[in-house]
Motif scaffolding. Structure first.
Motif, PDB file in Angstrom:
ATOM      1  N   UNK A 189       0.815  -1.233   0.000  1.00 45.43           N
ATOM      2  CA  UNK A 189       0.000   0.000   0.000  1.00 45.43           C
ATOM      3  C   UNK A 189       0.836   1.264   0.000  1.00 45.43           C
ATOM      4  N   UNK A 190       2.163   1.113  -0.055  1.00 43.87           N
ATOM      5  CA  UNK A 190       3.041   2.266  -0.227  1.00 43.87           C
ATOM      6  C   UNK A 190       3.165   3.176   0.969  1.00 43.87           C
ATOM      7  N   UNK A 218      -0.688  -3.125  -7.904  1.00 42.47           N
ATOM      8  CA  UNK A 218      -1.361  -2.656  -6.693  1.00 42.47           C
ATOM      9  C   UNK A 218      -1.844  -1.215  -6.865  1.00 42.47           C
ATOM     10  N   UNK A 219      -3.081  -0.958  -6.427  1.00 45.50           N
ATOM     11  CA  UNK A 219      -3.568   0.425  -6.376  1.00 45.50           C
ATOM     12  C   UNK A 219      -3.642   0.935  -4.940  1.00 45.50           C
ATOM     13  N   UNK A 220      -3.058   0.142  -4.017  1.00 48.12           N
ATOM     14  CA  UNK A 220      -3.032   0.528  -2.616  1.00 48.12           C
ATOM     15  C   UNK A 220      -4.077  -0.156  -1.782  1.00 48.12           C
ATOM     16  N   UNK A 274       7.046 -10.715  -5.445  1.00 53.63           N
ATOM     17  CA  UNK A 274       6.493  -9.423  -5.057  1.00 53.63           C
ATOM     18  C   UNK A 274       7.540  -8.341  -5.299  1.00 53.63           C
ATOM     19  N   UNK A 275       7.131  -7.224  -5.934  1.00 50.12           N
ATOM     20  CA  UNK A 275       8.047  -6.096  -6.152  1.00 50.12           C
ATOM     21  C   UNK A 275       7.330  -4.954  -6.833  1.00 50.12           C
ATOM     22  N   UNK A 332       5.902   3.127  -5.960  1.00 51.03           N
ATOM     23  CA  UNK A 332       6.088   3.026  -4.523  1.00 51.03           C
ATOM     24  C   UNK A 332       5.248   1.963  -3.855  1.00 51.03           C
ATOM     25  N   UNK A 333       4.410   1.271  -4.608  1.00 57.33           N
ATOM     26  CA  UNK A 333       3.590   0.187  -4.062  1.00 57.33           C
ATOM     27  C   UNK A 333       4.005  -1.120  -4.725  1.00 57.33           C
TER      28      UNK A 333
END
Length: 691
Positions: free
Chosen positions: A538-539, A616-618, A589-590, A596-597
């Protein structure tokens, strides 16, 4: 003895004269007397000098065949004897050839270790002469590759290459023990075999029949005379065997129509490589009364020597058995998973008293997650602190060296450099992270077992310091450790998933010089059969925990538990994706788009070699999974995520392992991965842990 002695039998006159003078009072000790390693070492030295065969090559051939174990003169499955596996069967006669070349009796070659080693050396030299090796050629260990390929007695060139590649892998890695071989990191001169793909390497246009049913496996068909088409009953049992021979030798034996035997799968001792030889729906000839209802798995080795039963083999075999149990609806216990000795109507003893059934069944039920980075979703590897991720190889074994090849932004520096000469023992989990917050990633070893210590070796930017203990009880036994900054202070912490029925998650925070006490941060996350990971999805600057359920298409969910605002625990699990990383795919995962997420990526690692991503959108991974690369990571290769060029976006990296040991990189554009390019041509050998 018949015939004349070859002109290259050095020292023959001296030996004859000594015998006539009565100075040889008694024959060498028989195999059953278990000669000491120093005696075997002397025998290798003498045989190598007598027949002008490189001593290290002679040892590597013997080690590949038998692990230098004579097995008390008992024959292998292919009727081969002794340390050098001298064979006498309808299609191979190296035992008889050795008798002719050396003057030793057949009985002595079978039962006496020194004679057996002489016989193996004589056969190798005879083959070398037949292939035209000159005296200068014989001095180059690399020039013996075609000779070694022939010595294995394979039924075709592809299997011959598989055999010879293994011997040269041993030479490259080195062999520990009283009969030791120092690592020799040079490429063999393969000659005509350079154009031959090793057995089980399927071309991109392979027919469906040439593709294994189990994704991580190779496919090499057994001879049609050694199995029956179809089955007489449904599959109810997985039957475990021990080959009583080498991996490549067993594959060759099952290809030989005179053997009359086969199994569905064969597993290699050193690295857990799997070859499928009979379709699961066909009847392999492996267990007599159990043939109709059993799937047979052969494990390289001998029942009387537990050294063959490596952790890599146990884990690879357990993953295969778990796949079979899931596929055919079998219970993951000893009701459906049996030894050859437990099948009615058999007189075999395999897998024998040295097989650790309790450990094996625990792995079958563990979901395939275990020691070694390949089961986790990634670690940062910027060891120099320049913003570009590097690569590292832990040799483990007896040397325990750590090699680093740093990124230039367009390649990994051609010459790998040793950064530590004693770190990472066999069975330990090896990962990396910035544990002291100085911007350079360090390395960590989780010892597991009953000690469960955690050791750190800090990066100076050009080397790793001597290791120090940072925790004395974390990730015991089969727990699954990971690394991440879960409290957002800029220092990576350690996490462990108990990965059992309790499914607890513990965290020990870094102080910069040690890890604090292990504290439970979650009490039910990532159960057996799932694949846990760590990343900041989620950054917010704090790493979260992720689990890939890895079921079939109807149950391949991705669950996330976010680190809480105070950095003291993980929140409630939430489903972020409902179809990702199916079955045996390898998830990672990366942050692949640089926002940043952290995102999720999965590699099919089969003949399709596709790479899919979900961004990911957070608050979720965007529902539509998109193919970002359509040919990257074949079966048996190890994929990874890292920001190789330092642009803030994670790229995909694959260590080919196998026989080429190349590293390929496919850079992220933010919406796709580019065509792959080779960034290193010799790094991360079989059996080494790579990040």
């Amino acid at each position: 003895m018949t015939g004349t002695w070859p002109r290259w039998r050095r020292g023959a006159v001296t030996l004859i004269a000594a015998a006539l003078a009565g100075t040889i009072a008694s024959p060498p000790a028989p195999v059953s007397a278990a000669p000491t390693r120093s005696t075997a070492d002397t025998a290798f030295d003498r045989a190598a000098r007598e027949f002008d065969v490189p001593r290290d090559l002679l040892v590597a051939v013997g080690y590949g065949e038998s692990r230098l174990d004579s097995h008390d003169g008992k024959p292998s499955q292919a009727n081969g004897y002794g340390v050098m596996h001298l064979v006498s069967n309808p299609t191979r006669h190296s035992l008889e050839r050795a008798a002719t070349l050396t003057g030793e009796s057949i009985a002595n070659l079978k039962s006496t270790t020194s004679a057996n080693i002489r016989g193996g050396a004589a056969v190798l030299r005879d083959l070398a002469d037949g292939q035209g090796l000159t005296a200068a050629d014989r001095d180059r260990v690399t020039a013996w590759y075609p000779v070694v390929a022939t010595y294995g007695g394979a039924v075709n060139d592809a299997t011959a290459r598989l055999y010879a590649d293994h011997v040269y892998d041993l030479l490259q890695q080195g062999i520990a023990g009283p009969v030791a071989v120092r690592p020799n990191r040079v490429e063999p001169e393969r000659g005509r075999y350079a154009a031959v793909a090793p057995a089980g390497t399927a071309p991109s246009n392979a027919l469906a029949a040439a593709v294994p049913e189990y994704g991580p496996a190779r496919w090499v068909a057994a001879n049609g005379a050694n199995y029956g088409a179809g089955r007489s009953s449904r599959i109810t049992t997985v039957v475990l065997h021990v080959t009583q021979g080498s991996y490549a030798g067993t594959i060759s034996w099952f290809q030989n129509p005179s053997s009359g035997v086969s199994a569905h799968y064969v597993i290699k001792s050193s690295n857990g490589e799997i070859t499928q030889m009979v379709r699961e729906g066909d009847t392999a000839y492996h267990a007599r009364s159990g043939n109709g209802y059993g799937v047979g798995i052969e494990h390289e080795g001998y029942v009387d020597n537990p050294a063959w039963f490596t952790d890599a083999m146990y884990r690879s075999s357990a993953a295969l058995t778990r796949y079979l149990c899931d596929k055919y609806g079998l219970p993951k216990n000893r009701t459906a998973i049996k030894g050859h000795n437990e099948i009615p109507g058999n007189n075999h003893t395999d897998p024998g008293p040295n097989w650790n059934w309790n450990y094996y069944i625990s792995l079958v039920n563990q979901g395939g997650v275990g020691t070694g980075s390949k089961y986790l979703a990634g670690s940062p590897t910027d060891f120099t602190g320049d913003g570009r991720d590097d690569v590292v190889a832990f040799t483990q074994g007896s040397l325990n060296d750590v090699y680093v090849s740093s990124s230039t932004g367009s390649s990994f520096a051609g010459t790998s450099v040793k950064w530590n000469d004693f770190f990472g023992l066999n069975g330990e989990t090896l990962l990396s992270g910035d544990f002291n917050g100085d911007g350079k990633d360090d390395i960590v070893a989780f010892t597991h077992g009953t000690l469960a210590d955690v050791y750190i070796s800090l990066s100076t930017g050009t080397t790793f310091t001597n290791s120090t203990k940072w925790h004395d009880w974390f990730a015991p036994n089969t727990e699954v450790p990971a690394v991440g900054d879960v409290n957002g202070d800029g220092k990576d912490d350690i996490i462990t998933f108990t990965h059992d029925a309790a499914a607890d998650v513990y965290v020990a925070l870094s102080t910069g010089t040690s890890f604090g006490p292990g504290m439970k941060w979650h009490e039910y996350f990532s159960i057996p059969g799932e694949h846990p990971a760590v990343g900041d999805v989620n950054g917010d600057g704090k790493d979260d925990i992720i689990t890939f359920t890895q079921g079939p298409a109807s149950a391949a969910d991705v669950i996330v538990a976010l680190a809480n605002n105070t950095g003291t625990g993980f929140g409630q699990p939430q489903k972020w994706h409902d179809l990702f990383a199916v079955g045996t795919e390898q998830p990672r995962v990366g942050d692949i788009n640089g926002d940043g997420k952290d995102d999720i990526v999965t590699f099919t690692c089969n003949t399709d070699a596709d790479v899919y991503a979900a961004i990911s959108n957070g608050s979720t991974f965007l529902g539509t999974t998109i193919k970002w690369n359509d040919f990257f990571c074949l079966g048996g290769e190890f994929p990874y995520l890292a920001d190789a060029n330092g642009d803030g976006k994670d790229d995909i990296i694959v260590f080919t392992k196998g026989n080429t040991n190349d590293i390929y990189v496919s850079l992220s554009t933010g919406t796709t991965f580019t065509a792959s390019t080779k960034w290193h041509d010799f790094f991360g050998l079989n059996g080494e842990t790579t990040l």
